[in-house]
Design a protein around this motif. Structure first.
Motif, PDB file in Angstrom:
ATOM      1  N   LEU A   1       0.850  -1.198   0.000  1.00 42.52           N
ATOM      2  CA  LEU A   1       0.000   0.000   0.000  1.00 42.52           C
ATOM      3  C   LEU A   1       0.884   1.246   0.000  1.00 42.52           C
ATOM      4  O   LEU A   1       1.745   1.407   0.865  1.00 42.52           O
ATOM      5  CB  LEU A   1      -0.877   0.030   1.247  1.00 42.52           C
ATOM      6  N   ALA A   2       0.651   2.114  -0.982  1.00 46.14           N
ATOM      7  CA  ALA A   2       1.373   3.388  -1.066  1.00 46.14           C
ATOM      8  C   ALA A   2       0.303   4.477  -1.064  1.00 46.14           C
ATOM      9  O   ALA A   2      -0.876   4.172  -1.233  1.00 46.14           O
ATOM     10  CB  ALA A   2       2.184   3.401  -2.347  1.00 46.14           C
ATOM     11  N   PRO A   3       0.671   5.751  -0.885  1.00 45.46           N
ATOM     12  CA  PRO A   3      -0.364   6.796  -0.984  1.00 45.46           C
ATOM     13  C   PRO A   3      -1.130   6.648  -2.305  1.00 45.46           C
ATOM     14  O   PRO A   3      -0.532   6.331  -3.329  1.00 45.46           O
ATOM     15  CB  PRO A   3       0.468   8.082  -0.964  1.00 45.46           C
ATOM     16  N   PHE A   4      -2.436   6.840  -2.236  1.00 43.16           N
ATOM     17  CA  PHE A   4      -3.272   6.556  -3.409  1.00 43.16           C
ATOM     18  C   PHE A   4      -3.180   7.674  -4.449  1.00 43.16           C
ATOM     19  O   PHE A   4      -3.577   8.812  -4.175  1.00 43.16           O
ATOM     20  CB  PHE A   4      -4.742   6.419  -3.006  1.00 43.16           C
ATOM     21  N   PRO A   5      -2.700   7.367  -5.650  1.00 41.19           N
ATOM     22  CA  PRO A   5      -2.708   8.384  -6.703  1.00 41.19           C
ATOM     23  C   PRO A   5      -4.159   8.728  -7.092  1.00 41.19           C
ATOM     24  O   PRO A   5      -5.074   7.927  -6.873  1.00 41.19           O
ATOM     25  CB  PRO A   5      -1.995   7.705  -7.875  1.00 41.19           C
ATOM     26  N   LYS A   6      -4.323   9.919  -7.652  1.00 41.32           N
ATOM     27  CA  LYS A   6      -5.685  10.357  -8.010  1.00 41.32           C
ATOM     28  C   LYS A   6      -6.110   9.705  -9.329  1.00 41.32           C
ATOM     29  O   LYS A   6      -5.599  10.045 -10.402  1.00 41.32           O
ATOM     30  CB  LYS A   6      -5.683  11.882  -8.156  1.00 41.32           C
ATOM     31  N   VAL A   7      -7.012   8.765  -9.229  1.00 46.40           N
ATOM     32  CA  VAL A   7      -7.547   8.081 -10.420  1.00 46.40           C
ATOM     33  C   VAL A   7      -9.062   8.277 -10.402  1.00 46.40           C
ATOM     34  O   VAL A   7      -9.701   8.068  -9.363  1.00 46.40           O
ATOM     35  CB  VAL A   7      -7.196   6.572 -10.393  1.00 46.40           C
ATOM     36  N   ILE A   8      -9.612   8.698 -11.542  1.00 46.70           N
ATOM     37  CA  ILE A   8     -11.055   8.964 -11.561  1.00 46.70           C
ATOM     38  C   ILE A   8     -11.760   8.021 -12.548  1.00 46.70           C
ATOM     39  O   ILE A   8     -11.126   7.432 -13.413  1.00 46.70           O
ATOM     40  CB  ILE A   8     -11.373  10.422 -11.950  1.00 46.70           C
ATOM     41  N   VAL A   9     -13.069   7.943 -12.368  1.00 45.60           N
ATOM     42  CA  VAL A   9     -13.898   7.139 -13.278  1.00 45.60           C
ATOM     43  C   VAL A   9     -14.786   8.087 -14.068  1.00 45.60           C
ATOM     44  O   VAL A   9     -15.487   8.923 -13.491  1.00 45.60           O
ATOM     45  CB  VAL A   9     -14.780   6.142 -12.477  1.00 45.60           C
ATOM     46  N   LEU A  10     -14.746   7.967 -15.387  1.00 50.13           N
ATOM     47  CA  LEU A  10     -15.671   8.720 -16.238  1.00 50.13           C
ATOM     48  C   LEU A  10     -16.695   7.747 -16.827  1.00 50.13           C
ATOM     49  O   LEU A  10     -16.348   6.594 -17.133  1.00 50.13           O
ATOM     50  CB  LEU A  10     -14.921   9.426 -17.371  1.00 50.13           C
ATOM     51  N   TYR A  11     -17.908   8.222 -16.967  1.00 49.85           N
ATOM     52  CA  TYR A  11     -19.011   7.350 -17.401  1.00 49.85           C
ATOM     53  C   TYR A  11     -19.469   7.788 -18.794  1.00 49.85           C
ATOM     54  O   TYR A  11     -19.931   8.923 -18.983  1.00 49.85           O
ATOM     55  CB  TYR A  11     -20.157   7.485 -16.397  1.00 49.85           C
ATOM     56  N   ALA A  12     -19.308   6.900 -19.762  1.00 50.01           N
ATOM     57  CA  ALA A  12     -19.671   7.243 -21.147  1.00 50.01           C
ATOM     58  C   ALA A  12     -21.184   7.226 -21.352  1.00 50.01           C
ATOM     59  O   ALA A  12     -21.896   6.497 -20.665  1.00 50.01           O
ATOM     60  CB  ALA A  12     -19.021   6.243 -22.093  1.00 50.01           C
ATOM     61  N   HIS A  13     -21.621   8.038 -22.291  1.00 50.27           N
ATOM     62  CA  HIS A  13     -23.041   8.054 -22.663  1.00 50.27           C
ATOM     63  C   HIS A  13     -23.162   8.740 -24.013  1.00 50.27           C
ATOM     64  O   HIS A  13     -22.210   9.373 -24.479  1.00 50.27           O
ATOM     65  CB  HIS A  13     -23.867   8.809 -21.602  1.00 50.27           C
ATOM     66  N   GLN A  14     -24.306   8.634 -24.641  1.00 53.40           N
ATOM     67  CA  GLN A  14     -24.532   9.337 -25.906  1.00 53.40           C
ATOM     68  C   GLN A  14     -24.284  10.816 -25.668  1.00 53.40           C
ATOM     69  O   GLN A  14     -24.723  11.372 -24.658  1.00 53.40           O
ATOM     70  CB  GLN A  14     -25.965   9.139 -26.379  1.00 53.40           C
ATOM     71  N   GLY A  15     -23.575  11.453 -26.575  1.00 49.67           N
ATOM     72  CA  GLY A  15     -23.341  12.893 -26.457  1.00 49.67           C
ATOM     73  C   GLY A  15     -22.318  13.263 -25.394  1.00 49.67           C
ATOM     74  O   GLY A  15     -22.276  14.419 -24.957  1.00 49.67           O
ATOM     75  N   PHE A  16     -21.476  12.317 -24.956  1.00 50.96           N
ATOM     76  CA  PHE A  16     -20.444  12.616 -23.937  1.00 50.96           C
ATOM     77  C   PHE A  16     -19.544  13.750 -24.447  1.00 50.96           C
ATOM     78  O   PHE A  16     -19.131  13.746 -25.613  1.00 50.96           O
ATOM     79  CB  PHE A  16     -19.599  11.349 -23.678  1.00 50.96           C
ATOM     80  N   ASP A  17     -19.248  14.718 -23.588  1.00 51.68           N
ATOM     81  CA  ASP A  17     -18.426  15.861 -23.996  1.00 51.68           C
ATOM     82  C   ASP A  17     -16.935  15.510 -23.824  1.00 51.68           C
ATOM     83  O   ASP A  17     -16.450  15.419 -22.691  1.00 51.68           O
ATOM     84  CB  ASP A  17     -18.785  17.070 -23.117  1.00 51.68           C
ATOM     85  N   PRO A  18     -16.200  15.325 -24.919  1.00 51.45           N
ATOM     86  CA  PRO A  18     -14.797  14.891 -24.817  1.00 51.45           C
ATOM     87  C   PRO A  18     -13.908  15.892 -24.083  1.00 51.45           C
ATOM     88  O   PRO A  18     -12.842  15.527 -23.592  1.00 51.45           O
ATOM     89  CB  PRO A  18     -14.336  14.755 -26.279  1.00 51.45           C
TER      90      PRO A  18
END
Ligand SMILES: NC(=O)C[C@H](N)C(=O)O
Length: 376
Positions: free
Chosen positions: A244-261
């Protein structure tokens, strides 16, 4: 503080623990004639969740609050003293939505300490069900032990008519006592079923029968104090362990129709995100524009991208990764993308955090995902 409770302060994290020596619980025999250890000693660690919650009335099954200690919970189950000796420790008492790095480190420390102690043959953790699978997955990859670590929770608060908490906790302790539970990794015992914490997910926001791993299946079933495993003991394919090391910032993005890139650019350039997990459509589908923005985030900021999926079941195969992209008439190679295999976005996030915490490069991360998340 009760007379038989000792206060201990952890040298490393300065957390104050209240440890009470084994209280006797009697109960019926568990798991058939040959399957119980000789008086196993089990550590029960309380963290909160619905199992430790109270509502205003018997019919209330939403809007309740965490209000019971692990001691209260243990007093609601049958006496188990002919079966095991229990010690318990309350490290937190929160809804599992409050779990973050600090809480996970506290729990990891408590589990590691208990498991490495020859006094204990297994650990049971009471935990909210909303993020139970994430905690189970993290412990699976960071605590290397053959002893059972069993997670217990409930879908109804303790005050509800037909509350499921006491039976779930009782069964989880029975599972932890059972010698057939050794060498199976972190287990989630809920609603009479035993599942692999590595694979299982919360499938229903309200129902008692919520934990499912449809493709991998349950490992076992509990009926009338009997524990039945369907397969010999084994851990998930390809399992390996991380520090276990300090947790790097990792995010989850949720795809959908019309997702803004542009959201991808914003995350990589302004929010200091070190890794992105995408809950893609189908088995790795994202719009061409989104893939291009992901490629740019990887190229400019070194952000690795894991392609996971919105669907609860199935997997993202490597063949569906956008390895080659056409950008302004040129073909580019997108090496910073990996497939999550069978791992859902929230578990993929933890795996990527562990990889980044171990300073792995893109190729090493891709190898880890290939080894760990494709079931061989
Ligand atoms: N059933 C539950 O435990 C849900 C609760 N919100 C929690 O995760 O703490």
């Amino acid at each position: 503080m009760p007379a038989d409770t000792t206060e201990v302060v952890c040298d490393d994290c300065h957390t104050v623990f209240h440890i009470r020596t084994a209280r006797s619980y009697s109960g019926s025999s568990l798991g058939g004639s040959t399957s119980t250890l000789k008086t196993p000693r089990i550590k029960v660690i309380g963290t909160g969740g619905t199992i430790a919650s109270k509502g205003e009335s018997g019919s209330q099954t939403a809007g309740y609050h965490v209000d019971l200690t692990i001691e209260d919970l243990l007093s609601s189950i049958p006496d188990l003293s002919n079966v095991c000796e229990l010690e318990y420790e309350q490290i937190l008492n929160v809804d599992s939505k409050e779990f973050g790095e600090k809480e996970l480190l506290m729990l990891h420390e408590a589990v590691s300490r208990s498991i490495s102690d020859d006094l204990f043959d297994g650990v049971v953790i009471t935990h909210g069900t909303d993020t139970m699978e994430e905690t189970a997955f993290l412990l699976q990859l960071t605590v290397n032990t053959s002893k059972p670590i069993v997670m217990a929770g409930s879908m109804r608060p303790s005050t509800a008519i037909s509350a499921d908490g006491p039976m779930n906790l009782y069964q989880a302790i029975c599972v932890a006592c059972n010698k057939e539970s050794w060498n199976r990794g972190v287990l989630i015992a809920l609603n009479d079923q035993i599942g692999s914490g590595f694979y299982i997910t919360k499938s229903n926001a309200n129902s008692l029968d919520t934990f499912k791993s449809v493709i991998q299946g349950y490992l076992g079933n509990i009926v009338n104090n009997e524990i039945h495993y369907f397969f010999p003991a084994s851990k998930p394919t390809g399992i390996q362990y991380f520090k276990l090391a300090p947790f790097p910032k990792v995010i989850v993005l949720y795809a959908h129709q019309g997702f803004d890139p542009q959201i991808v650019r914003l995350c990589a350039s302004q929010l200091n995100v070190q890794g992105i997990i995408f809950a893609t459509m189908g088995a790795g589908s994202l719009s061409k524009e989104t893939n291009i923005e992901l490629y740019k985030a990887w190229k400019e900021f070194g952000t690795p991208i894991v392609f996971s999926k919105r669907s609860m079941d199935g997997m993202v195969p490597i063949a569906n990764l956008p390895r080659e992209l056409e950008i302004e008439g040129k073909t580019v190679q997108f090496e910073g993308c990996m497939a999550s295999g069978y791992l859902n976005p929230q578990k993929s996030r933890i795996l990527l955090q562990l990889c980044l915490g171990a300073s792995m490069n893109d190729r090493q991360i891709a190898d880890i995902f290939k080894t760990l998340s494709f079931g061989g």
